[in-house]
Design a protein around this motif. Structure first.
Motif, PDB file in Angstrom:
ATOM      1  N   GLU A  61     -53.844   7.042  28.103  1.00  0.00           N
ATOM      2  CA  GLU A  61     -53.514   5.548  27.937  1.00  0.00           C
ATOM      3  C   GLU A  61     -53.897   4.664  29.175  1.00  0.00           C
ATOM      4  N   GLN A  79     -57.408   2.694  28.847  1.00  0.00           N
ATOM      5  CA  GLN A  79     -57.404   1.343  27.934  1.00  0.00           C
ATOM      6  C   GLN A  79     -56.766   0.456  29.251  1.00  0.00           C
ATOM      7  N   THR A  80     -57.350   0.562  30.426  1.00  0.00           N
ATOM      8  CA  THR A  80     -57.082  -0.241  31.354  1.00  0.00           C
ATOM      9  C   THR A  80     -57.348  -1.695  31.079  1.00  0.00           C
ATOM     10  N   PHE A  81     -56.610  -2.681  31.842  1.00  0.00           N
ATOM     11  CA  PHE A  81     -56.678  -4.168  31.363  1.00  0.00           C
ATOM     12  C   PHE A  81     -58.181  -4.672  32.174  1.00  0.00           C
ATOM     13  N   ARG A  82     -58.870  -5.460  31.590  1.00  0.00           N
ATOM     14  CA  ARG A  82     -60.041  -5.880  32.416  1.00  0.00           C
ATOM     15  C   ARG A  82     -59.743  -7.566  32.781  1.00  0.00           C
ATOM     16  N   LYS A  83     -59.778  -7.580  34.288  1.00  0.00           N
ATOM     17  CA  LYS A  83     -59.078  -8.886  34.615  1.00  0.00           C
ATOM     18  C   LYS A  83     -60.249  -9.861  34.358  1.00  0.00           C
ATOM     19  N   TRP A  93     -51.980 -16.756  28.291  1.00  0.00           N
ATOM     20  CA  TRP A  93     -51.322 -15.599  27.992  1.00  0.00           C
ATOM     21  C   TRP A  93     -51.337 -15.070  26.466  1.00  0.00           C
ATOM     22  N   GLY A  99     -50.376  -1.752  40.422  1.00  0.00           N
ATOM     23  CA  GLY A  99     -51.694  -2.027  39.926  1.00  0.00           C
ATOM     24  C   GLY A  99     -51.900  -2.948  38.886  1.00  0.00           C
ATOM     25  N   PHE A 100     -50.707  -2.779  37.963  1.00  0.00           N
ATOM     26  CA  PHE A 100     -50.677  -3.836  36.641  1.00  0.00           C
ATOM     27  C   PHE A 100     -49.767  -4.922  36.738  1.00  0.00           C
ATOM     28  N   LYS A 149     -50.110  -7.900  37.689  1.00  0.00           N
ATOM     29  CA  LYS A 149     -50.604  -9.130  37.306  1.00  0.00           C
ATOM     30  C   LYS A 149     -51.391  -9.148  35.818  1.00  0.00           C
ATOM     31  N   ALA A 150     -51.012  -7.872  35.291  1.00  0.00           N
ATOM     32  CA  ALA A 150     -51.727  -7.647  33.925  1.00  0.00           C
ATOM     33  C   ALA A 150     -50.728  -8.443  32.743  1.00  0.00           C
ATOM     34  N   LEU A 151     -51.342  -8.724  31.737  1.00  0.00           N
ATOM     35  CA  LEU A 151     -50.419  -9.524  30.766  1.00  0.00           C
ATOM     36  C   LEU A 151     -49.949  -8.341  29.950  1.00  0.00           C
ATOM     37  N   HIS A 204     -52.407  -6.549  27.497  1.00  0.00           N
ATOM     38  CA  HIS A 204     -53.396  -5.844  28.228  1.00  0.00           C
ATOM     39  C   HIS A 204     -52.963  -4.147  28.262  1.00  0.00           C
ATOM     40  N   LEU A 205     -51.552  -3.965  28.027  1.00  0.00           N
ATOM     41  CA  LEU A 205     -51.155  -2.602  28.330  1.00  0.00           C
ATOM     42  C   LEU A 205     -51.408  -1.701  27.013  1.00  0.00           C
ATOM     43  N   SER A 206     -51.319  -0.556  27.159  1.00  0.00           N
ATOM     44  CA  SER A 206     -51.312   0.378  26.185  1.00  0.00           C
ATOM     45  C   SER A 206     -49.811   0.331  25.807  1.00  0.00           C
ATOM     46  N   MET A 256     -47.612   2.294  28.363  1.00  0.00           N
ATOM     47  CA  MET A 256     -47.389   1.485  29.367  1.00  0.00           C
ATOM     48  C   MET A 256     -46.318   0.334  29.088  1.00  0.00           C
ATOM     49  N   ARG A 296     -43.111   1.773  29.243  1.00  0.00           N
ATOM     50  CA  ARG A 296     -42.507   1.950  30.586  1.00  0.00           C
ATOM     51  C   ARG A 296     -42.077   0.565  31.142  1.00  0.00           C
TER      52      ARG A 296
END
Ligand SMILES: Nc1ncnc2c1ncn2[C@@H]1O[C@H](COP(=O)(O)OP(=O)(O)O)[C@@H](O)[C@H]1O
Ligand SMILES: [Mg+2]
Lengths: 334, 269
Positions: A3, A6-10, A327, B132-133, B135-137, B140-142, B145, B148
């Motif tokens: 999982e 599939q990290t997010f790309r900023k 968003w 590390g995540f 700031k992610a929206l 963007h997460l699996s 994640m 969790r």
């Protein structure tokens, strides 16, 4: 871990700005050169009045230096290069179109001069009439901002009430259904009687259209928020008021923005219509007045200003929207 | 280090819930529920769809009110939703307009205790391995994640009871097994009472102290199965032990699924 793959790309990774060249970045320059050559080399028609107006030429010289500068800058700046490469054909095309207009009006005079003046004549209006045009822009902008602001606030209040409270929905919604679809110009006679000044009436007409759009889309946006969001937030400790302001409104914001976009577009129409009825200033008034005076160069100049004016306002709105709604997954780009 | 668990007891007294279907007919979503859930207990609800599992969780959450009977948290009647009874759905339902950090901090902010508990947010982000995540929206997460993050969002409120409605249902088998262990770890660390809906018998046996086996028509708790199998180092159970398999088939029997399936298989062979 799978999982984490599939990290997010900023952000998109920035391209290395290696000096490079794209063919289509010179199309704007070519377009301007064609336009300039036509203007200088082909003599104006013998019967053309004001044949010596230099404004179009000046404009083309400025355009030439601007496109050349852009072209040079794009050699070194990757993102600009890609943009210019993409837009290049279009920009070049615009200058070819201007050349065509120049030929059929000033050079060959295929169209009646009174209604289809030369480009130079139209451009000269911006200088001769600049003071009046600026006052008109200011006046229109004031009306528009006041109208939109009042309509937006009223629309948000009504929309939230109708979308959130069953009681408000029961009492207000039918009213909105009846009043809303009536084109705001229909209210003109009434508005002119009720409001002491034509400006007041104009603001009312603009605000009315905005109010309706915002109300409808805010209400429907709030009503279609996923119920699960409220359930989760309630079990996280949110009370009703927090559910409204922290869940319902943010969740409905894409819909509210759509309403705002529709509203501003229709408010331009309302503004022009309103200014033509009683105001003694404003862009709509200017165009209308110049038409009755048969000074078509001024009419065209006015229309150009209106177009630029609306374009800037719409663009500004998109910039704000993109910031606030970034968003959203797969935001629709306009 | 075993904490003395004193809060997080749920009592249901003769609870019955009826709904009206779109045609106006009465639907009994749940009836005759009389249970006592001890502080810090791990309960799984299992049963075919429509047997009232989600309805039970909603009742405990306070999102709906029973038609008859009452529910209590530590002796106090449950009347409306509260942060003390956290809720996690199968769809993590993260708020898409907030980033992961803001999502997790949501409960503390609505309760106006964010400033003094900032460290908690950090700690829970670490607990669910989302450093590390921040700031992610959400989009963007699996799936794992996001789930969790949903867990952390509920846990940061220190609920006495955590209600989980098929939380791992949408995850692949490996992610699910990892998440089960993480949930057990959190459960042991925090002593939160867990009530979890699942349609996976293995999951129920692996995780819970007791399993409420539910049946539809009439929708009720058919029987309560004690899971008397020792827990291993990660607080789960050995999935291939004899006890495990035995309990598994017992539950399938109560649900009336073994007979049919086994007979079919025998015939086909
Ligand atoms: N809000 C509701 N309105 C009407 N019927 C409902 C509602 N919620 C649940 N039900 C009905 O109650 C029964 C139990 O539902 P539910 O608790 O969601 O079952 P499960 O989660 O076990 O699949 C179902 O028959 C369902 O149709
Ligand atoms: Mg369910």
């Amino acid at each position: 871990m799978s999982e984490l793959v599939q990290t997010f790309r900023k952000e998109k990774t920035k391209e290395a700005s290696r000096p490079d060249f794209r063919f289509r970045t010179i199309l704007p320059i070519l377009g301007v050169i064609v336009a300039l050559a036509t203007e200088i080399l082909i003599p104006a028609h013998a019967k053309l009045k004001y044949a010596n107006l230099p404004h179009y030429r000046y404009f083309l010289f400025i355009a030439l230096s601007a496109t050349i500068l852009l072209g040079i800058a794009s050699i070194f700046w990757g993102s600009l290069r890609e943009k210019l490469n993409y837009r290049g054909a279009f920009i070049g095309g615009v200058f070819l179109f201007l050349t065509f207009l120049n030929l059929v009006t000033a050079k060959w005079m295929l169209l009646p001069q009174l209604y289809f003046p030369s480009i130079a004549r139209i451009f000269s209006v911006f200088f001769e009439d600049s003071k009046l045009i600026l006052t008109c822009i200011q006046s229109s902008l004031t009306l528009l901002v006041k109208g939109i602001l009042i309509g937006f606030i009223a629309g948000m209040i009504c929309g939230i009430a109708v979308g959130w409270s069953k009681k408000a929905n029961y009492w207000i919604y039918p009213l909105i259904r009846i009043l809303g679809p009536i084109p705001s110009s229909t209210w003109t006679p009434l508005a002119l009687v009720v409001f002491p000044s034509a400006k007041g009436a104009a603001i009312f007409l603009i605000a009315f259209g905005v109010w309706f759009q915002i109300t409808i889309l805010t209400a429907s946006g709030i009503q279609s928020v996923k119920k699960a969001y409220f359930e989760v937030s309630s079990t996280l400790g949110a009370n009703d008021l927090q559910n409204l302001f922290k869940i319902a409104i943010p969740a409905a914001s894409p819909s509210i923005f759509l309403g705002f976009f529709n509203a501003t577009c229709s408010s331009f129409v309302a503004l022009m219509a309103a200014e033509m009825i009683g105001c003694k200033s404003g862009l709509g008034w200017y165009v209308n007045w110049q038409k009755t005076m048969l000074s078509y160069p001024n009419v065209y100049a006015g229309l150009i200003v209106v177009a630029v004016f609306c374009y800037i306002l719409v663009t500004l709105q998109f910039k704000v929207r993109d910031k606030l709604l970034s968003w959203q997954e797969g935001v629709v780009k306009w | 280090m075993v904490k003395e668990l004193t809060t997080g007891a749920i009592t249901a007294k003769n609870v019955r819930k009826e709904f009206l279907d779109p045609n106006g007919n009465q639907v009994i979503a749940l009836e005759k529920v009389d249970v006592d859930i001890k502080p810090g207990e791990f309960i799984c609800l299992i049963g075919p769809s429509g047997c009232g599992k989600s309805t039970f969780l909603r009742l405990v959450a306070g999102l709906i009110q029973p038609t008859e009977g009452n529910l209590y948290l530590d002796g106090e009647e449950i009347k409306k939703p509260s942060y003390e009874r956290g809720l996690v759905f199968q769809d993590p339902t993260l708020f898409p307009w907030l980033n992961i950090y803001e999502n997790i901090a949501f409960g503390l902010k609505t309760r106006h205790i964010f400033k003094e508990n900032k460290e908690d947010v950090k700690e829970f982000i670490k607990l669910v391995k989302l450093e590390g995540f921040e700031k992610a929206l959400p989009h963007h997460l699996s799936g794992g994640m996001a789930q969790r993050a949903g867990l952390a969002r509920a846990l940061v409120n220190h609920p006495k009871v955590l209600l989980l409605d098929e939380p791992f249902g949408a995850l692949d088998a490996f992610t699910r097994m990892n998440m089960q262990d993480e949930l057990l770890r959190i459960w042991k660390e925090r002593g939160t009472t867990m009530i979890m809906v699942t349609h996976d018998v293995d999951e129920a046996v692996y995780l819970s102290d007791r399993i409420f086996v539910m049946t539809p028509r009439p929708a009720k708790i058919e029987s309560i199965v004690n899971v008397d199998i020792g827990r291993n180092a990660t607080y789960g159970r050995k999935r291939d032990s004899g006890d495990f398999l035995q309990l598994r088939s017992k539950i399938l029997q109560i649900l009336d699924y073994t007979g049919k399936a086994a007979a079919d298989i025998e015939y086909n062979i």
